[in-house]
Design a protein around this motif. Structure first.
Motif, mmCIF file in Angstrom:
data_model
loop_
_atom_site.group_PDB
_atom_site.id
_atom_site.type_symbol
_atom_site.label_atom_id
_atom_site.label_comp_id
_atom_site.label_asym_id
_atom_site.label_seq_id
_atom_site.Cartn_x
_atom_site.Cartn_y
_atom_site.Cartn_z
ATOM 1 N N MET B 63 -43.784 36.839 -26.913
ATOM 2 C CA MET B 63 -42.383 37.149 -27.230
ATOM 3 C C MET B 63 -41.877 38.334 -26.430
ATOM 4 O O MET B 63 -40.685 38.387 -26.083
ATOM 5 C CB MET B 63 -42.236 37.400 -28.727
ATOM 6 N N THR B 64 -42.739 39.287 -26.118
ATOM 7 C CA THR B 64 -42.276 40.408 -25.288
ATOM 8 C C THR B 64 -41.815 39.885 -23.935
ATOM 9 O O THR B 64 -40.807 40.353 -23.389
ATOM 10 C CB THR B 64 -43.368 41.490 -25.130
ATOM 11 N N MET B 65 -42.496 38.892 -23.412
ATOM 12 C CA MET B 65 -42.091 38.302 -22.138
ATOM 13 C C MET B 65 -40.819 37.457 -22.308
ATOM 14 O O MET B 65 -39.867 37.581 -21.521
ATOM 15 C CB MET B 65 -43.210 37.414 -21.590
ATOM 16 N N ALA B 66 -40.814 36.594 -23.313
ATOM 17 C CA ALA B 66 -39.683 35.668 -23.474
ATOM 18 C C ALA B 66 -38.377 36.413 -23.722
ATOM 19 O O ALA B 66 -37.337 36.077 -23.138
ATOM 20 C CB ALA B 66 -39.959 34.699 -24.626
ATOM 21 N N VAL B 67 -38.420 37.415 -24.570
ATOM 22 C CA VAL B 67 -37.184 38.141 -24.885
ATOM 23 C C VAL B 67 -36.790 39.054 -23.722
ATOM 24 O O VAL B 67 -35.603 39.184 -23.396
ATOM 25 C CB VAL B 67 -37.337 38.919 -26.208
ATOM 26 N N SER B 68 -37.760 39.659 -23.069
ATOM 27 C CA SER B 68 -37.431 40.481 -21.895
ATOM 28 C C SER B 68 -36.730 39.644 -20.824
ATOM 29 O O SER B 68 -35.724 40.064 -20.243
ATOM 30 C CB SER B 68 -38.704 41.111 -21.311
ATOM 31 N N LYS B 69 -37.262 38.446 -20.566
ATOM 32 C CA LYS B 69 -36.658 37.594 -19.540
ATOM 33 C C LYS B 69 -35.315 37.034 -20.015
ATOM 34 O O LYS B 69 -34.382 36.869 -19.213
ATOM 35 C CB LYS B 69 -37.614 36.461 -19.164
ATOM 36 N N ALA B 70 -35.211 36.752 -21.308
ATOM 37 C CA ALA B 70 -33.926 36.263 -21.830
ATOM 38 C C ALA B 70 -32.847 37.319 -21.635
ATOM 39 O O ALA B 70 -31.719 37.009 -21.219
ATOM 40 C CB ALA B 70 -34.066 35.898 -23.308
ATOM 41 N N ASN B 85 -44.892 32.482 -37.947
ATOM 42 C CA ASN B 85 -45.249 33.602 -37.069
ATOM 43 C C ASN B 85 -44.284 33.750 -35.889
ATOM 44 O O ASN B 85 -43.925 34.864 -35.519
ATOM 45 C CB ASN B 85 -46.679 33.435 -36.541
ATOM 46 N N THR B 86 -43.885 32.648 -35.300
ATOM 47 C CA THR B 86 -42.928 32.729 -34.194
ATOM 48 C C THR B 86 -41.599 33.287 -34.690
ATOM 49 O O THR B 86 -40.951 34.084 -34.000
ATOM 50 C CB THR B 86 -42.731 31.348 -33.555
ATOM 51 N N ALA B 87 -41.208 32.887 -35.887
ATOM 52 C CA ALA B 87 -39.958 33.388 -36.456
ATOM 53 C C ALA B 87 -40.006 34.904 -36.607
ATOM 54 O O ALA B 87 -39.068 35.613 -36.205
ATOM 55 C CB ALA B 87 -39.708 32.742 -37.812
ATOM 56 N N ALA B 88 -41.070 35.398 -37.174
ATOM 57 C CA ALA B 88 -41.194 36.846 -37.387
ATOM 58 C C ALA B 88 -41.167 37.581 -36.058
ATOM 59 O O ALA B 88 -40.508 38.617 -35.899
ATOM 60 C CB ALA B 88 -42.489 37.143 -38.137
ATOM 61 N N SER B 89 -41.856 37.032 -35.089
ATOM 62 C CA SER B 89 -41.940 37.686 -33.782
ATOM 63 C C SER B 89 -40.593 37.620 -33.054
ATOM 64 O O SER B 89 -40.097 38.633 -32.550
ATOM 65 C CB SER B 89 -43.038 37.018 -32.947
ATOM 66 N N ALA B 90 -39.995 36.442 -33.004
ATOM 67 C CA ALA B 90 -38.717 36.295 -32.301
ATOM 68 C C ALA B 90 -37.650 37.186 -32.919
ATOM 69 O O ALA B 90 -36.895 37.856 -32.219
ATOM 70 C CB ALA B 90 -38.280 34.831 -32.335
ATOM 71 N N ALA B 91 -37.597 37.187 -34.238
ATOM 72 C CA ALA B 91 -36.574 37.981 -34.919
ATOM 73 C C ALA B 91 -36.760 39.469 -34.630
ATOM 74 O O ALA B 91 -35.784 40.197 -34.393
ATOM 75 C CB ALA B 91 -36.645 37.720 -36.420
ATOM 76 N N THR B 92 -37.993 39.913 -34.619
ATOM 77 C CA THR B 92 -38.245 41.341 -34.454
ATOM 78 C C THR B 92 -38.016 41.784 -33.014
ATOM 79 O O THR B 92 -37.452 42.852 -32.767
ATOM 80 C CB THR B 92 -39.681 41.676 -34.909
ATOM 81 N N TYR B 93 -38.434 40.973 -32.061
ATOM 82 C CA TYR B 93 -38.189 41.338 -30.654
ATOM 83 C C TYR B 93 -36.706 41.223 -30.304
ATOM 84 O O TYR B 93 -36.190 42.016 -29.513
ATOM 85 C CB TYR B 93 -39.070 40.502 -29.717
ATOM 86 N N ALA B 94 -36.014 40.257 -30.901
ATOM 87 C CA ALA B 94 -34.574 40.170 -30.675
ATOM 88 C C ALA B 94 -33.882 41.408 -31.237
ATOM 89 O O ALA B 94 -32.983 41.973 -30.611
ATOM 90 C CB ALA B 94 -34.019 38.909 -31.321
ATOM 91 N N ALA B 95 -34.307 41.840 -32.418
ATOM 92 C CA ALA B 95 -33.736 43.055 -33.001
ATOM 93 C C ALA B 95 -34.003 44.255 -32.097
ATOM 94 O O ALA B 95 -33.125 45.106 -31.900
ATOM 95 C CB ALA B 95 -34.326 43.287 -34.389
ATOM 96 N N PRO B 100 -28.776 38.765 -31.210
ATOM 97 C CA PRO B 100 -28.960 37.978 -32.436
ATOM 98 C C PRO B 100 -30.092 36.958 -32.288
ATOM 99 O O PRO B 100 -30.335 36.449 -31.192
ATOM 100 C CB PRO B 100 -27.616 37.262 -32.608
ATOM 101 N N ALA B 101 -30.731 36.673 -33.408
ATOM 102 C CA ALA B 101 -31.780 35.646 -33.437
ATOM 103 C C ALA B 101 -31.435 34.602 -34.482
ATOM 104 O O ALA B 101 -31.023 34.944 -35.597
ATOM 105 C CB ALA B 101 -33.134 36.268 -33.764
ATOM 106 N N VAL B 102 -31.583 33.339 -34.101
ATOM 107 C CA VAL B 102 -31.411 32.232 -35.035
ATOM 108 C C VAL B 102 -32.776 31.592 -35.239
ATOM 109 O O VAL B 102 -33.428 31.197 -34.269
ATOM 110 C CB VAL B 102 -30.414 31.178 -34.500
ATOM 111 N N ALA B 120 -35.958 40.366 -42.857
ATOM 112 C CA ALA B 120 -35.973 41.826 -42.967
ATOM 113 C C ALA B 120 -35.391 42.506 -41.736
ATOM 114 O O ALA B 120 -34.890 43.626 -41.829
ATOM 115 C CB ALA B 120 -37.403 42.320 -43.210
ATOM 116 N N VAL B 121 -35.455 41.836 -40.594
ATOM 117 C CA VAL B 121 -34.943 42.458 -39.365
ATOM 118 C C VAL B 121 -33.600 41.864 -38.938
ATOM 119 O O VAL B 121 -33.144 42.063 -37.817
ATOM 120 C CB VAL B 121 -35.964 42.353 -38.206
ATOM 121 N N GLY B 122 -32.972 41.121 -39.854
ATOM 122 C CA GLY B 122 -31.589 40.729 -39.629
ATOM 123 C C GLY B 122 -31.364 39.408 -38.935
ATOM 124 O O GLY B 122 -30.244 39.139 -38.478
#
Lengths: 35, 292
Positions: B63-70, B85-95, B100-102, B120-122
């Motif tokens: 997720m650090t790679m995916a969100v950084s590149k996004a 697990n992907t949800a928790a990670s995506a939401a937190t890195y997006a925050a 925004p994360a969906v 918890a992270v919005g």
């Protein structure tokens, strides 16, 4: 580790954040609900 | 201070000076020897504690790679389908990135602890009245429309980040272990480890990919995926390694004769890099190690 309330106090998260919105597995419905 | 995974392996990842590093201090997780498991199984077992990543799973590596590149590519929002697990990670890195994360979750299929992490992270959490596969298909369609960046493991940057698990194991063990045991849900992590070992250049460990006997209904929600999207790639890694896909009830042997080592662990000596995985498998094994 970033747990916050997420792992250690899920009840607080459930109480203080909007619950999940139910949607049909359809992209248009999801796009609308995600706004 | 934890070194961001992207900085630790910058020379092995598709990033440039222009890539904004969205990090929460992922990677560099502990590798612990498991003495009682080792004694019970007669092999030298090591556990890679990926739960020590920022949101408690290996997903953070990708997720650090995916969100950084996004963010680098100008994404306005990220989306994923997830069993947790992907949800928790995506939401937190997006925050962390401020986008925004969906999150699309199959109804009733996600463990509570993972469910609430995203909230918890919005993140905007939507419960899809269907299977994981249906949720993923909808996420892909929205990504194709260009409104959201898909950060499921179909995102190639996820695999790039996750391959670093192989690098860490090789560095920490002083070489490639004899066996690598991985949970097999969607198969993305098995595929990513395959990429990592190939790039490391010392051959593959025998990969034991553990899948649920009843994939759609297993209690193990993290691998409750009926149809693994990475199956051809993941099972290619398993086959090339001489390993197996295993479950509690059936064993689909991908290479006859692939068995757990019967001799007790010897010293954790470094093995010389093999000429090829095939030739390495036919050579005597001095060190008996398995990682999970």
């Amino acid at each position: 580790m970033i747990t916050g309330h997420g792992l250690k106090d899920p009840a607080t998260v459930e109480r203080t954040t909007p619950p999940p919105v139910q949607v049909e597995p359809d992209a248009d419905a999801i796009a609308e609900a995600a706004r | 201070m934890a070194i961001p995974l992207i900085e630790r392996y910058r020379d092995r990842l598709p990033v440039t000076a222009a890539t904004p590093v969205v990090s929460l201090g992922e990677g560099s997780t502990p590798l612990l020897r498991a003495p009682r498991l080792s004694a019970r199984l007669g092999v030298d077992v090591w556990l890679k504690l990926e739960s020590m990543n920022p949101t408690a799973s290996f997903k953070d590596r990708g997720m650090t790679m995916a969100v950084s590149k996004a963010v680098e590519e100008g994404a306005q929002a990220v989306i994923c389908a997830s069993t947790g697990n992907t949800a928790a990670s995506a939401a937190t890195y997006a925050a962390r990135a401020g986008v925004p994360a969906v999150i699309l979750q199959p109804a009733g299929a996600v463990a509570l602890g993972k469910l609430v992490q995203a909230r918890a992270v919005g993140a905007r959490v939507l419960e899809v009245l269907g299977t994981f596969d249906q949720a993923l298909e909808a996420a892909r369609e929205l990504a194709d429309r260009g409104t959201h960046a898909l950060v499921n493991s179909l995102n190639p940057y996820r695999l790039q980040g996750q391959k670093t698990g192989a690098f860490e194991l090789a560095e920490e063990l002083g070489g490639v272990p004899d066996y690598l045991c991985l949970p097999y849900g969607g198969g993305g992590n098995t595929r990513a480890f395959g990429i990592g070992w190939d790039e490391w250049g010392q051959g593959l460990p025998r990969v034991l990919a553990g899948e649920a006997t009843e994939r759609p209904t297993t209690l193990a929600s993290a691998i409750r995926i009926a149809d693994p999207v990475h199956r051809p790639y993941a099972e290619d890694v398993v086959n090339r390694s001489g390993g197996e896909v295993v479950s509690s009830r059936t064993t689909r042997s991908s290479r006859r004769g692939a068995t757990w080592p019967s001799t007790r662990a010897s010293s954790a000596s470094r093995r010389a890099p093999p000429a090829s995985p095939r030739s390495r498998r036919s050579a005597p094994r001095r060190a008996r190690r398995a990682s999970a």
